[in-house]
Enzyme design. Structure first.
Site, PDB file in Angstrom:
ATOM      1  N   ASN A   1     -10.939   5.338   8.224  1.00 54.07           N
ATOM      2  CA  ASN A   1     -10.640   6.777   8.099  1.00 54.07           C
ATOM      3  C   ASN A   1     -11.563   7.553   7.163  1.00 54.07           C
ATOM      4  O   ASN A   1     -11.300   8.713   6.870  1.00 54.07           O
ATOM      5  CB  ASN A   1      -9.181   6.992   7.659  1.00 54.07           C
ATOM      6  CG  ASN A   1      -8.214   6.401   8.658  1.00 54.07           C
ATOM      7  OD1 ASN A   1      -8.244   6.766   9.825  1.00 54.07           O
ATOM      8  ND2 ASN A   1      -7.388   5.469   8.215  1.00 54.07           N
TER       9      ASN A   1
ATOM     10  N   ASP B   1     -13.572  -2.556   0.600  1.00 57.06           N
ATOM     11  CA  ASP B   1     -12.783  -1.785   1.578  1.00 57.06           C
ATOM     12  C   ASP B   1     -13.564  -1.535   2.872  1.00 57.06           C
ATOM     13  O   ASP B   1     -13.150  -0.759   3.713  1.00 57.06           O
ATOM     14  CB  ASP B   1     -12.301  -0.454   0.986  1.00 57.06           C
ATOM     15  CG  ASP B   1     -11.367   0.315   1.898  1.00 57.06           C
ATOM     16  OD1 ASP B   1     -10.517  -0.322   2.550  1.00 57.06           O
ATOM     17  OD2 ASP B   1     -11.499   1.559   1.977  1.00 57.06           O
TER      18      ASP B   1
ATOM     19  N   HIS C   1      -5.333  -0.501  -4.165  1.00 62.44           N
ATOM     20  CA  HIS C   1      -5.946   0.699  -4.735  1.00 62.44           C
ATOM     21  C   HIS C   1      -5.090   1.294  -5.865  1.00 62.44           C
ATOM     22  O   HIS C   1      -4.996   2.523  -6.008  1.00 62.44           O
ATOM     23  CB  HIS C   1      -6.216   1.740  -3.649  1.00 62.44           C
ATOM     24  CG  HIS C   1      -6.702   1.174  -2.337  1.00 62.44           C
ATOM     25  ND1 HIS C   1      -7.487   0.041  -2.268  1.00 62.44           N
ATOM     26  CD2 HIS C   1      -6.498   1.563  -1.046  1.00 62.44           C
ATOM     27  CE1 HIS C   1      -7.750  -0.242  -0.981  1.00 62.44           C
ATOM     28  NE2 HIS C   1      -7.157   0.656  -0.231  1.00 62.44           N
TER      29      HIS C   1
ATOM     30  N   TYR D   1       0.856  -1.189   0.000  1.00 56.70           N
ATOM     31  CA  TYR D   1       0.000   0.000   0.000  1.00 56.70           C
ATOM     32  C   TYR D   1       0.890   1.237   0.000  1.00 56.70           C
ATOM     33  O   TYR D   1       1.693   1.436   0.912  1.00 56.70           O
ATOM     34  CB  TYR D   1      -0.894   0.000   1.252  1.00 56.70           C
ATOM     35  CG  TYR D   1      -1.992   1.049   1.254  1.00 56.70           C
ATOM     36  CD1 TYR D   1      -2.456   1.628   0.076  1.00 56.70           C
ATOM     37  CD2 TYR D   1      -2.581   1.459   2.450  1.00 56.70           C
ATOM     38  CE1 TYR D   1      -3.468   2.575   0.090  1.00 56.70           C
ATOM     39  CE2 TYR D   1      -3.604   2.412   2.466  1.00 56.70           C
ATOM     40  CZ  TYR D   1      -4.037   2.963   1.281  1.00 56.70           C
ATOM     41  OH  TYR D   1      -5.039   3.914   1.289  1.00 56.70           O
TER      42      TYR D   1
END
Ligand code: 0GY
Length: 297
Positions: A253, A248, A180, A156
């Site tokens: 967050n 996800d 992502h 990531y």
């Protein structure tokens, strides 16, 4: 509630819409997490966010509501290198979940074997400074060379460090899965600098996979995430056997812009418009990576 409870954040929608798109039978949500429950699985002292409980039962209820069959549970940074919550969720899934762990790079062979027995099939290296204090590349390379057979490394990072990370990524001796898509600026379009750099990475090795995930994180315009769909559809078309998809959930967050999971599912036919692409994205590819034992060779 205690002061601590008051501070705990919720980043998911408790009543997401039902998607219009129907995933194919056996579809895998290949990027999701669990948080806690905190009473049983406390968060790491180094956690950068303190979430409310997002339990295995909640995850499996969402899986069913959205029309998915399986989950790949990625250890969230708030649990540090203690994978107990992720392992507990996998154990409760009745074989319908596997996982990706976060480990101390000094982990021994016996612990890795135990993680494998618990359904883990990869480890994650996280380079986001807002989530982790340090990312020791040398130690990461050391553990990557000692993984059980068939495992991969999930990485990531954000697009602005891809060039700097290239020598490190090139040196990882097992398949890579990029979370992502390395967070490209999708407003640049499908031929923008970020997508070009990401394609160069994919073209450098045949064993680099990616997750066509998180329009909510990547597209500042918000739903229906047109820039995301426009930038990502050509990538899925050009690398149809190396792409995964996931919700996800519970969207760590994202408490200020909580996405609707039903709407997230409805972006799938926009990035994978044919039934063949949808089957690869949601079934064939994740099964090859996470349940190779169930795939005829
Ligand atoms: C994601 C993204 C994020 C968080 C984590 O482990 C995590 O805490 O991965 C993020 O904040 O961008 O993939 O869940």
């Amino acid at each position: 509630m205690t002061a601590t409870d008051t501070d705990r954040i919720r980043s998911w929608d408790d009543a997401p819409s039902r998607p219009t798109f129907t995933p194919p039978p056996g579809a895998v949500d290949a990027h999701c997490h669990v948080f806690g429950p905190m009473d049983a699985f406390p968060f790491s002292a180094k956690a950068k966010y303190l979430p409310q409980d997002a339990t295995p039962d909640m995850l499996f209820a969402l899986r069913d509501r959205l029309g998915f069959a399986r989950n790949v549970i990625v250890q969230a940074s708030c649990h540090g290198t203690d994978n107990a919550a992720t392992l507990d969720a996998i154990a409760r899934s009745g074989g319908k979940a596997r996982g990706v762990a976060v480990v101390d790079p000094g982990i021994g062979a016996d612990e890795l074997t135990a993680l494998h027995a618990g359904g883990i099939r990869g480890i994650r290296f996280n380079f986001l400074k807002r989530l982790v204090d340090d990312a020791p590349k040398d130690r990461f390379l050391d553990v990557a060379a000692r993984l059980p057979a068939g495992w991969h490394v999930v990485v990531y990072f954000e697009a602005d460090i891809l060039a700097e990370l290239r020598p490190f990524l090139d040196a990882i001796p097992v398949p890579l899965v990029i979370d992502h898509m390395g967070r490209p600026d999708v407003t640049q379009g499908p031929d923008g600098a970020d997508m070009r750099a990401f394609r160069a990475l994919l073209d450098s090795r045949p064993d680099i996979w990616f997750k066509a995930t998180c329009p909510d994180r990547l597209d500042p315009a918000g739903p229906p995430w047109d820039d995301f769909a426009r930038a990502v559809a050509p990538l899925v078309a050009d690398y149809p056997d190396r792409v995964l998809w996931g919700t996800d959930w519970p969207h760590p967050n994202m408490q200020d812009a909580i996405p609707d999971d039903g709407a997230l599912v409805d972006i799938i036919p926009r990035i994978a418009p044919t039934t063949d692409l949808q089957h690869r994205l949601l079934v064939a590819n994740p099964m090859r990576l996470y349940w190779p034992d169930e795939v005829a060779s």
